[in-house]
Design a protein around this motif. Structure first.
Motif, PDB file in Angstrom:
ATOM      1  N   LEU A  74      31.150  52.204  50.651  1.00 52.45           N
ATOM      2  CA  LEU A  74      32.478  51.582  50.784  1.00 52.45           C
ATOM      3  C   LEU A  74      32.380  50.063  50.651  1.00 52.45           C
ATOM      4  CD1 LEU A  74      35.502  52.100  51.477  1.00 52.45           C
ATOM      5  CD2 LEU A  74      34.868  51.719  53.867  1.00 52.45           C
ATOM      6  N   TYR A  75      31.311  49.478  51.162  1.00 49.72           N
ATOM      7  CA  TYR A  75      31.100  48.040  51.034  1.00 49.72           C
ATOM      8  C   TYR A  75      30.966  47.634  49.561  1.00 49.72           C
ATOM      9  CZ  TYR A  75      28.610  43.615  50.930  1.00 49.72           C
ATOM     10  OH  TYR A  75      28.228  42.342  50.633  1.00 49.72           O
ATOM     11  N   PHE A  76      30.187  48.399  48.803  1.00 49.93           N
ATOM     12  CA  PHE A  76      30.025  48.073  47.392  1.00 49.93           C
ATOM     13  C   PHE A  76      31.331  48.269  46.619  1.00 49.93           C
ATOM     14  CE2 PHE A  76      25.500  48.871  48.427  1.00 49.93           C
ATOM     15  CZ  PHE A  76      25.042  47.606  48.102  1.00 49.93           C
ATOM     16  N   PHE A  77      32.122  49.257  47.001  1.00 53.15           N
ATOM     17  CA  PHE A  77      33.425  49.461  46.371  1.00 53.15           C
ATOM     18  C   PHE A  77      34.343  48.283  46.669  1.00 53.15           C
ATOM     19  CE2 PHE A  77      37.566  51.842  46.082  1.00 53.15           C
ATOM     20  CZ  PHE A  77      37.532  51.980  44.705  1.00 53.15           C
ATOM     21  N   LYS A  78      34.247  47.766  47.886  1.00 52.13           N
ATOM     22  CA  LYS A  78      35.025  46.590  48.277  1.00 52.13           C
ATOM     23  C   LYS A  78      34.642  45.379  47.426  1.00 52.13           C
ATOM     24  CE  LYS A  78      35.841  44.204  52.705  1.00 52.13           C
ATOM     25  NZ  LYS A  78      35.657  42.863  52.330  1.00 52.13           N
ATOM     26  N   ASN A  82      36.988  43.229  44.599  1.00 50.65           N
ATOM     27  CA  ASN A  82      37.134  41.767  44.602  1.00 50.65           C
ATOM     28  C   ASN A  82      36.935  41.198  43.197  1.00 50.65           C
ATOM     29  OD1 ASN A  82      37.735  41.409  47.318  1.00 50.65           O
ATOM     30  ND2 ASN A  82      35.592  41.327  47.904  1.00 50.65           N
ATOM     31  N   TYR A  83      35.946  41.714  42.480  1.00 45.85           N
ATOM     32  CA  TYR A  83      35.733  41.266  41.103  1.00 45.85           C
ATOM     33  C   TYR A  83      36.883  41.695  40.193  1.00 45.85           C
ATOM     34  CZ  TYR A  83      31.018  39.495  41.764  1.00 45.85           C
ATOM     35  OH  TYR A  83      29.933  38.750  42.156  1.00 45.85           O
ATOM     36  N   PHE A  84      37.394  42.892  40.391  1.00 46.83           N
ATOM     37  CA  PHE A  84      38.504  43.375  39.554  1.00 46.83           C
ATOM     38  C   PHE A  84      39.758  42.532  39.754  1.00 46.83           C
ATOM     39  CE2 PHE A  84      37.168  48.068  38.776  1.00 46.83           C
ATOM     40  CZ  PHE A  84      36.099  47.625  38.043  1.00 46.83           C
ATOM     41  N   ILE A  85      40.021  42.125  40.983  1.00 45.43           N
ATOM     42  CA  ILE A  85      41.202  41.301  41.248  1.00 45.43           C
ATOM     43  C   ILE A  85      41.077  39.955  40.562  1.00 45.43           C
ATOM     44  CG2 ILE A  85      42.352  40.013  43.103  1.00 45.43           C
ATOM     45  CD1 ILE A  85      42.192  42.509  44.792  1.00 45.43           C
ATOM     46  N   ARG A  86      39.868  39.411  40.507  1.00 49.85           N
ATOM     47  CA  ARG A  86      39.645  38.129  39.832  1.00 49.85           C
ATOM     48  C   ARG A  86      39.467  38.301  38.318  1.00 49.85           C
ATOM     49  NH1 ARG A  86      34.913  35.769  43.430  1.00 49.85           N
ATOM     50  NH2 ARG A  86      34.202  37.831  42.923  1.00 49.85           N
ATOM     51  N   VAL A  87      39.659  39.523  37.812  1.00 45.66           N
ATOM     52  CA  VAL A  87      39.568  39.884  36.396  1.00 45.66           C
ATOM     53  C   VAL A  87      38.182  39.518  35.833  1.00 45.66           C
ATOM     54  CG1 VAL A  87      40.769  39.878  34.180  1.00 45.66           C
ATOM     55  CG2 VAL A  87      42.042  39.374  36.251  1.00 45.66           C
ATOM     56  N   PHE A  90      33.357  42.759  33.671  1.00 44.67           N
ATOM     57  CA  PHE A  90      32.068  43.064  33.071  1.00 44.67           C
ATOM     58  C   PHE A  90      30.945  42.198  33.628  1.00 44.67           C
ATOM     59  CE2 PHE A  90      35.138  44.430  29.792  1.00 44.67           C
ATOM     60  CZ  PHE A  90      34.850  45.781  29.841  1.00 44.67           C
ATOM     61  N   GLU A  91      31.047  41.809  34.883  1.00 40.28           N
ATOM     62  CA  GLU A  91      29.991  41.045  35.534  1.00 40.28           C
ATOM     63  C   GLU A  91      28.820  41.972  35.864  1.00 40.28           C
ATOM     64  OE1 GLU A  91      29.909  37.675  36.432  1.00 40.28           O
ATOM     65  OE2 GLU A  91      31.684  37.508  35.165  1.00 40.28           O
ATOM     66  N   GLU A  92      27.647  41.394  35.933  1.00 40.30           N
ATOM     67  CA  GLU A  92      26.453  42.172  36.270  1.00 40.30           C
ATOM     68  C   GLU A  92      26.535  42.721  37.692  1.00 40.30           C
ATOM     69  OE1 GLU A  92      23.205  44.213  35.503  1.00 40.30           O
ATOM     70  OE2 GLU A  92      24.153  42.916  34.006  1.00 40.30           O
ATOM     71  N   LYS A  93      27.192  41.987  38.593  1.00 37.45           N
ATOM     72  CA  LYS A  93      27.359  42.453  39.979  1.00 37.45           C
ATOM     73  C   LYS A  93      28.209  43.720  40.046  1.00 37.45           C
ATOM     74  CE  LYS A  93      25.430  39.231  42.576  1.00 37.45           C
ATOM     75  NZ  LYS A  93      24.479  39.461  43.622  1.00 37.45           N
ATOM     76  N   VAL A  94      29.199  43.827  39.166  1.00 34.69           N
ATOM     77  CA  VAL A  94      30.039  45.018  39.136  1.00 34.69           C
ATOM     78  C   VAL A  94      29.206  46.222  38.709  1.00 34.69           C
ATOM     79  CG1 VAL A  94      32.007  46.121  37.987  1.00 34.69           C
ATOM     80  CG2 VAL A  94      32.175  43.752  38.729  1.00 34.69           C
TER      81      VAL A  94
END
Length: 167
Positions: A74-78, A82-87, A90-94
């Motif tokens: 759940l933490y990783f989904f959170k 956060n990355y999706f909201i900032r658009v 395709f970041e490596e963290k995602v």
């Protein structure tokens, strides 16, 4: 964008409510070996853990700690939301978060399936083969889905980089 904000609010709410649960699980996992289970009627995945043997306590602790894997997922989904909201899709963290989340859910599903099989055999003295959709298989499939999704995002990121270079 409104739907992702609603999803993020729900995940944040789940995250907030799960934090006290982490402390309870950790305390319970330590205390279970010092408490007599004879009076308690504990039921997890339709199996009663009312036996006071070491195997019963160990299976109960592993079941409790298995929920920590789901909370970590759940933490990783959170983080992904956060990355999706900032658009920043395709970041490596995602991609790495999808992979970690998939691995955690897959391992959690395998652990819960194994515990369910062992506890049914040990407590109910029967071996059953069930067909259909149960929670263990759903978690395993969800973990595999996120692993595949991480691979798809990795391919899409490479395609995006090649496309950006050609323009």
């Amino acid at each position: 964008m409104r739907k992702i904000n609603i999803l993020k609010a729900i995940v944040d709410l789940l995250w907030i409510f799960s934090m006290p649960l982490v402390l309870v699980i950790m305390g319970f996992s330590i205390a279970i070996f010092f408490v007599d289970l004879g009076e308690l009627n504990i039921k997890i995945n339709s199996v009663n853990f009312n036996n006071d043997t070491l195997l019963s306590k160990t299976l109960l602790v592993i079941s409790a700690l298995n929920y920590l894997l789901i909370i970590a997922a759940l933490y990783f989904f959170k983080k992904i939301l956060n990355y999706f909201i900032r658009v920043k899709i395709f970041e490596e963290k995602v991609i790495s978060s999808f992979k970690k989340m998939g691995n955690l859910l897959f391992i959690s599903g395998i652990i819960s399936l194994t515990i369910s099989m062992i506890s049914r055999f040990y407590f109910l003295q029967k071996v059953t083969l069930e067909f259909g959709l149960n929670q263990h298989l759903v978690i395993i499939c969800l973990g595999l889905f996120f692993l595949v999704l991480s691979e798809i995002f990795k391919v899409a990121k490479n395609q995006k980089q090649e496309n950006d270079l050609t323009i």
